[in-house]
Design a protein around this motif. Structure first.
Motif, PDB file in Angstrom:
ATOM      1  N   SER A   1     -21.224 -82.894 -62.649  1.00 41.56           N
ATOM      2  CA  SER A   1     -22.334 -82.111 -62.102  1.00 41.56           C
ATOM      3  C   SER A   1     -22.903 -81.176 -63.166  1.00 41.56           C
ATOM      4  N   GLY A   2     -24.136 -80.737 -62.971  1.00 46.56           N
ATOM      5  CA  GLY A   2     -24.794 -79.861 -63.950  1.00 46.56           C
ATOM      6  C   GLY A   2     -25.300 -80.682 -65.129  1.00 46.56           C
ATOM      7  N   GLY A   3     -25.445 -80.034 -66.279  1.00 44.85           N
ATOM      8  CA  GLY A   3     -25.934 -80.753 -67.461  1.00 44.85           C
ATOM      9  C   GLY A   3     -24.896 -81.750 -67.956  1.00 44.85           C
ATOM     10  N   ASP A   4     -25.342 -82.927 -68.393  1.00 48.04           N
ATOM     11  CA  ASP A   4     -24.362 -83.890 -68.922  1.00 48.04           C
ATOM     12  C   ASP A   4     -23.821 -83.388 -70.260  1.00 48.04           C
TER      13      ASP A   4
ATOM     14  N   ALA B   1     -26.675 -84.548 -61.330  1.00 47.32           N
ATOM     15  CA  ALA B   1     -27.938 -84.080 -60.745  1.00 47.32           C
ATOM     16  C   ALA B   1     -27.797 -82.605 -60.403  1.00 47.32           C
ATOM     17  N   ARG B   2     -28.913 -81.934 -60.338  1.00 46.85           N
ATOM     18  CA  ARG B   2     -28.910 -80.573 -59.779  1.00 46.85           C
ATOM     19  C   ARG B   2     -29.146 -80.768 -58.273  1.00 46.85           C
ATOM     20  N   CYS B   3     -28.439 -80.027 -57.451  1.00 46.06           N
ATOM     21  CA  CYS B   3     -28.570 -80.223 -56.006  1.00 46.06           C
ATOM     22  C   CYS B   3     -28.776 -78.883 -55.304  1.00 46.06           C
ATOM     23  N   GLU B   4     -30.026 -78.629 -54.940  1.00 47.43           N
ATOM     24  CA  GLU B   4     -30.368 -77.354 -54.294  1.00 47.43           C
ATOM     25  C   GLU B   4     -29.702 -77.233 -52.920  1.00 47.43           C
TER      26      GLU B   4
ATOM     27  N   PHE C   1     -26.897 -78.118 -51.858  1.00 42.01           N
ATOM     28  CA  PHE C   1     -25.486 -77.711 -51.873  1.00 42.01           C
ATOM     29  C   PHE C   1     -25.340 -76.182 -51.969  1.00 42.01           C
ATOM     30  N   ARG C   2     -26.425 -75.517 -52.363  1.00 47.23           N
ATOM     31  CA  ARG C   2     -26.391 -74.049 -52.429  1.00 47.23           C
ATOM     32  C   ARG C   2     -26.432 -73.427 -51.034  1.00 47.23           C
ATOM     33  N   THR C   3     -26.756 -74.226 -50.018  1.00 51.78           N
ATOM     34  CA  THR C   3     -26.854 -73.696 -48.657  1.00 51.78           C
ATOM     35  C   THR C   3     -25.590 -74.053 -47.859  1.00 51.78           C
TER      36      THR C   3
ATOM     37  N   GLY D   1     -17.870 -80.061 -64.781  1.00 55.58           N
ATOM     38  CA  GLY D   1     -19.184 -79.432 -64.961  1.00 55.58           C
ATOM     39  C   GLY D   1     -19.061 -78.041 -65.559  1.00 55.58           C
ATOM     40  N   GLY D   2     -20.101 -77.228 -65.338  1.00 50.78           N
ATOM     41  CA  GLY D   2     -20.143 -75.885 -65.904  1.00 50.78           C
ATOM     42  C   GLY D   2     -20.033 -74.805 -64.841  1.00 50.78           C
ATOM     43  N   ASP D   3     -20.529 -73.619 -65.161  1.00 52.02           N
ATOM     44  CA  ASP D   3     -20.316 -72.480 -64.265  1.00 52.02           C
ATOM     45  C   ASP D   3     -20.968 -72.660 -62.886  1.00 52.02           C
ATOM     46  N   GLY D   4     -22.149 -73.271 -62.852  1.00 56.35           N
ATOM     47  CA  GLY D   4     -22.803 -73.525 -61.558  1.00 56.35           C
ATOM     48  C   GLY D   4     -21.955 -74.456 -60.691  1.00 56.35           C
ATOM     49  N   THR D   5     -21.434 -75.488 -61.323  1.00 53.94           N
ATOM     50  CA  THR D   5     -20.580 -76.455 -60.613  1.00 53.94           C
ATOM     51  C   THR D   5     -19.357 -75.760 -60.011  1.00 53.94           C
ATOM     52  N   PHE D   6     -18.757 -74.854 -60.770  1.00 51.43           N
ATOM     53  CA  PHE D   6     -17.557 -74.170 -60.278  1.00 51.43           C
ATOM     54  C   PHE D   6     -17.907 -73.100 -59.232  1.00 51.43           C
ATOM     55  N   THR D   7     -19.101 -72.525 -59.348  1.00 51.98           N
ATOM     56  CA  THR D   7     -19.545 -71.575 -58.322  1.00 51.98           C
ATOM     57  C   THR D   7     -19.684 -72.291 -56.985  1.00 51.98           C
ATOM     58  N   GLY D   8     -20.290 -73.467 -57.032  1.00 49.60           N
ATOM     59  CA  GLY D   8     -20.437 -74.274 -55.815  1.00 49.60           C
ATOM     60  C   GLY D   8     -19.087 -74.705 -55.270  1.00 49.60           C
ATOM     61  N   ALA D   9     -18.185 -75.102 -56.184  1.00 49.00           N
ATOM     62  CA  ALA D   9     -16.843 -75.558 -55.778  1.00 49.00           C
ATOM     63  C   ALA D   9     -16.103 -74.434 -55.054  1.00 49.00           C
TER      64      ALA D   9
ATOM     65  N   GLY E   1     -16.890 -79.220 -68.382  1.00 51.50           N
ATOM     66  CA  GLY E   1     -17.726 -80.158 -69.135  1.00 51.50           C
ATOM     67  C   GLY E   1     -19.100 -79.559 -69.311  1.00 51.50           C
ATOM     68  N   THR E   2     -19.348 -78.954 -70.449  1.00 53.60           N
ATOM     69  CA  THR E   2     -20.659 -78.373 -70.746  1.00 53.60           C
ATOM     70  C   THR E   2     -20.748 -78.136 -72.250  1.00 53.60           C
ATOM     71  N   ILE E   3     -21.913 -78.417 -72.827  1.00 52.77           N
ATOM     72  CA  ILE E   3     -22.027 -78.233 -74.286  1.00 52.77           C
ATOM     73  C   ILE E   3     -22.092 -76.755 -74.668  1.00 52.77           C
TER      74      ILE E   3
HETATM   75  P1  ATP Z   1     -24.399 -76.534 -67.283  1.00 56.88           P
HETATM   76  O1  ATP Z   1     -23.647 -75.328 -67.778  1.00 56.88           O
HETATM   77  O2  ATP Z   1     -24.253 -77.702 -68.186  1.00 56.88           O
HETATM   78  O3  ATP Z   1     -25.827 -76.254 -66.899  1.00 56.88           O
HETATM   79  P2  ATP Z   1     -23.619 -76.190 -64.540  1.00 56.88           P
HETATM   80  O4  ATP Z   1     -22.479 -76.732 -63.764  1.00 56.88           O
HETATM   81  O5  ATP Z   1     -23.640 -74.718 -64.764  1.00 56.88           O
HETATM   82  O6  ATP Z   1     -23.686 -76.995 -65.912  1.00 56.88           O
HETATM   83  P3  ATP Z   1     -25.846 -75.951 -62.658  1.00 56.88           P
HETATM   84  O7  ATP Z   1     -27.077 -76.767 -62.549  1.00 56.88           O
HETATM   85  O8  ATP Z   1     -25.950 -74.503 -62.824  1.00 56.88           O
HETATM   86  O9  ATP Z   1     -24.996 -76.636 -63.850  1.00 56.88           O
HETATM   87  O10 ATP Z   1     -24.952 -76.227 -61.352  1.00 56.88           O
HETATM   88  C1  ATP Z   1     -24.678 -77.538 -60.916  1.00 56.88           C
HETATM   89  C2  ATP Z   1     -24.796 -77.611 -59.422  1.00 56.88           C
HETATM   90  O11 ATP Z   1     -23.818 -76.756 -58.823  1.00 56.88           O
HETATM   91  C3  ATP Z   1     -26.120 -77.142 -58.827  1.00 56.88           C
HETATM   92  O12 ATP Z   1     -27.114 -78.136 -58.893  1.00 56.88           O
HETATM   93  C4  ATP Z   1     -25.732 -76.818 -57.391  1.00 56.88           C
HETATM   94  O13 ATP Z   1     -25.666 -77.976 -56.614  1.00 56.88           O
HETATM   95  C5  ATP Z   1     -24.308 -76.265 -57.566  1.00 56.88           C
HETATM   96  N1  ATP Z   1     -24.360 -74.782 -57.581  1.00 56.88           N
HETATM   97  C6  ATP Z   1     -24.722 -73.981 -58.602  1.00 56.88           C
HETATM   98  N2  ATP Z   1     -24.688 -72.686 -58.244  1.00 56.88           N
HETATM   99  C7  ATP Z   1     -24.300 -72.658 -56.944  1.00 56.88           C
HETATM  100  C8  ATP Z   1     -24.083 -71.633 -55.985  1.00 56.88           C
HETATM  101  N3  ATP Z   1     -24.274 -70.337 -56.286  1.00 56.88           N
HETATM  102  N4  ATP Z   1     -23.670 -71.983 -54.744  1.00 56.88           N
HETATM  103  C9  ATP Z   1     -23.479 -73.284 -54.425  1.00 56.88           C
HETATM  104  N5  ATP Z   1     -23.682 -74.293 -55.279  1.00 56.88           N
HETATM  105  C10 ATP Z   1     -24.081 -74.010 -56.526  1.00 56.88           C
END
Ligand code: ATP
Length: 327
Positions: free
Chosen positions: A13-16, A75-78, A80-82, A105-113, A129-131
């Motif tokens: 998830s997030g950036g490849d 993919a980015r998935c809006e 999943f934020r809800t 994935g990266g920080d967004g992926t773990f925030t969602g997790a 997994g993030t550059i």
């Molecule tokens: P990179 O660091 O490479 O960008 P990332 O994991 O930080 O990777 P994001 O696009 O920030 O990439 O997050 C990936 C996905 O995680 C989002 O598209 C969304 O589905 C989920 N996500 C991010 N933030 C939240 C949040 N606050 N609550 C729920 N889900 C989230």
């Protein structure tokens, strides 16, 4: 009560990032080795919501260790934020009989997790997994070393033309909130400066660079700039320099998405393999809601809440080394 995980869901998830595939391979094979079923979820959290899922066997991850990108897609998935989106994701897990998740994935992926784990009490283990290398609690993330090497090779090439034409080059690299790529690629390629988000404002850093003599004894200069849309990126800084010093021949190169691609380095493949194995071992040890990290070559467990806190600093001795070596 017996604690047993019979089936895991696996997603990127997030950036490849290069090396994600090596992690997918390691997670898949370690799970199967331990008698655990693997359900591959496509397109990150989106696939968990839409149910794009397929069971993986050992041979599904053959021949991918050296491939960039991610065979699971991302993919980015809006949605999943809800809470509603995560509810649907949870229902998919119930339907597919997935007991635990491994998310790469990266920080967004773990925030969602973390949100999903909190709401539905699901064991989740993260693999970084993030550059950008911007996760706290790990010396490196999968993909960072490859991206660093890619940037270094590009800057080496730019140096040839910069020195032949006696130009000042601003090279923009990824890392909006983190200067690891900019700082360390500058060190590796022998650039004269790096402009990074962790230190003062970009304008102040540019000012300091000009104040230090810009080129000193050299006929060319290369400045690596961590992308920053607020100041118009590397182009914005180049414009400022041109206004102040019209005598310099200033050029800009934006490396863009080529930084994400390519075959992972040996370091990233090994890191991804070790972390992938560790992710399954962590689940077997009843760990949950942690990211696998690496510290001084030892694998460690980092709670999601710490991994995503936003204050991993660049190494001060690297900042100093760049300044000293630029004379
Ligand atoms: P990179 O660091 O490479 O960008 P990332 O994991 O930080 O990777 P994001 O696009 O920030 O990439 O997050 C990936 C996905 O995680 C989002 O598209 C969304 O589905 C989920 N996500 C991010 N933030 C939240 C949040 N606050 N609550 C729920 N889900 C989230």
């Amino acid at each position: 009560m017996e604690y047993s995980i019979k089936c895991i869901g696996l997603l990127t998830s997030g950036g490849d990032a290069p090396g994600m595939n090596a992690a997918v391979r390691a997670v898949t094979r370690t799970a199967i080795f331990n008698g655990i079923k693997v359900k591959a979820i496509y397109r990150g959290y989106k696939g968990l919501i839409t149910g794009e899922i397929r069971e993986f066997q050992t041979q599904d991850v053959s021949g991918i260790i050296g491939r960039g990108g991610t065979i699971l897609k991302t993919a980015r998935c809006e949605e999943f934020r809800t809470p509603e989106g995560r509810r649907t994701a949870y229902e998919t897990m119930l339907r597919e009989q997935i007991d635990a998740l491994i998310v790469i994935g990266g920080d967004g992926t773990f925030t969602g997790a973390r949100e999903l784990a909190k709401e539905y009490n699901i064991p989740i283990v993260g693999v970084p997994g993030t550059i950008d290398n911007d996760l706290w609690g790990t010396d490196s993330t999968i993909g960072y070393d490859t991206a660093l090497n890619t940037i270094m090779e590009c800057v080496d090439k730019i140096r040839d033309t910069a020195s032949s034409h006696e130009r000042v080059f601003f090279v923009e690299v990824m890392g909006r909130d983190a200067g690891f790529l900019a700082l360390n690629s500058a060190l590796a390629a022998g650039a004269e400066a790096a402009i990074i988000p962790e230190r003062k404002t970009p304008e102040e850093q540019l000012e300091a660079f000009i104040g230090n003599g810009l080129r000193k004894s050299k006929n060319s200069s290369i400045v690596i700039v961590a992308e920053n849309p607020e100041i118009g990126g590397a182009q914005g800084l180049a414009n400022t320099l041109k206004e102040k010093h019209p005598e310099y021949d200033v050029r800009v190169t934006i490396l863009g998405h080529l930084q994400r691609g390519g075959s992972p380095t040996a370091y990233d493949r090994i890191l991804a393999s070790r972390m992938g194995v560790a992710a399954i071992n962590a689940l077997l040890e009843e760990q949950r809601n942690i990211m696998i990290g690496i510290k001084n070559d030892e694998l460690v467990y980092v709670p999601f809440s710490k991994a995503i806190k936003d204050d991993k600093d660049v190494n001060p001795d690297s900042v100093q080394a760049l300044q000293i070596l630029a004379i």
